[in-house]
Motif scaffolding. Sequence first.
Motif, mmCIF file in Angstrom:
data_model
loop_
_atom_site.group_PDB
_atom_site.id
_atom_site.type_symbol
_atom_site.label_atom_id
_atom_site.label_comp_id
_atom_site.label_asym_id
_atom_site.label_seq_id
_atom_site.Cartn_x
_atom_site.Cartn_y
_atom_site.Cartn_z
ATOM 1 N N LEU A 97 52.424 16.845 21.968
ATOM 2 C CA LEU A 97 51.952 15.765 22.419
ATOM 3 C C LEU A 97 51.514 16.254 24.032
ATOM 4 C CD1 LEU A 97 51.502 12.577 22.290
ATOM 5 C CD2 LEU A 97 53.634 12.132 23.264
ATOM 6 N N ALA A 98 50.081 16.233 24.151
ATOM 7 C CA ALA A 98 49.512 16.309 25.344
ATOM 8 C C ALA A 98 49.026 15.211 26.066
ATOM 9 C CB ALA A 98 48.470 17.411 25.102
ATOM 10 N N CYS A 99 49.554 14.851 27.165
ATOM 11 C CA CYS A 99 49.237 13.526 27.937
ATOM 12 C C CYS A 99 48.330 13.654 29.109
ATOM 13 C CB CYS A 99 50.170 12.571 28.251
ATOM 14 S SG CYS A 99 51.495 12.489 26.922
ATOM 15 N N HIS A 100 47.446 12.633 29.462
ATOM 16 C CA HIS A 100 46.734 12.813 30.617
ATOM 17 C C HIS A 100 46.281 11.588 31.191
ATOM 18 C CE1 HIS A 100 44.325 15.219 33.419
ATOM 19 N NE2 HIS A 100 43.132 14.772 33.072
ATOM 20 N N ASN A 101 46.249 11.158 32.420
ATOM 21 C CA ASN A 101 46.035 9.851 32.723
ATOM 22 C C ASN A 101 45.182 9.758 33.931
ATOM 23 O OD1 ASN A 101 47.540 10.806 35.045
ATOM 24 N ND2 ASN A 101 49.264 9.139 35.156
#
Length: 301
Positions: A247-251
């Motif tokens: 799960l790769a998250c980026h905001n």
Amino acid sequence: MTEIYRWIEQQLELASNECRRLFHGRGGYFPGYESLVIDWFAPVVVIRLYDDVPPELIDSLASFFRARSGVQGVVLQQRGRGRVTSHETLFGEMPERLVCSELGLHYAITPAQFRNTGLFLDMRHGREWVKQQAAGSKVLNLFAYTCGFSVAAMAGGASSVVNVDMSKRALSIGRENHKLNGHDLSKVSFVGHDMFKSWGRIRRSGPFDLVVIDPPSFQPGSFVADNDYLKVLRRLPELTSPGARVLACHNDPAHDVSFIRNLVEEVCSEFKWKALLNPQSDFPDRQPERGVKAMVFARSD
């Protein structure tokens, strides 16, 4: 303001006694209020300002929440790049620490002490996904902060979790979060470590079946996405087992999903794109492709 107050009322009703974003101005859905964010950590409201606003707006918000029987206090936080973070209690008693609930799990919150309260509400859907996927898995939680993903993983039946973060204070709160949920701490590790200096200790704890990557978008001296996300992705093949999920998250609103997808194809092409988690309804965004992104990849070799 009528439309805004109607929206906040709806979010309060949906939240009940669980934490939730009540107003997300930064998504541009309410023009003219982009600097305003309001979070609910029952029974406390946290108002965040990323720029100056008329004092009348703050007075109006304070009056609105004072009239809600379930709200026991409101704190105003001034913040933003280049601004000194400050807190002001607008009314009520503001506890140094409280315990909030999300999806039936419990987390320690500090509403008026630090820049961040202890739980990033924009990753609720990510924590829910991890809880659904974690059964029997060895989990690696990178940029763990206060271990929200780890709590979700253990609640979902993970066999073990390794949490890695530079902040030992945040990891200490993460340990408390696990205790709040009655988890077996012998299955959870807390590694206060700068992963960019050495990956050996992390690698020796693997291989992992599920990896969560949820870094800050821009934190000089710690992580800058344009330079550092690739360094993390490059390590995935040596850290994971066949069939592992990521799960790769980026905001960062400067990037859409292609930023991470292109990096994955460049440095770890054995990981294939699977899905973009559906955005949360309490984080409306006029450019959803630029909002919070939680992307699922799976190792195919």
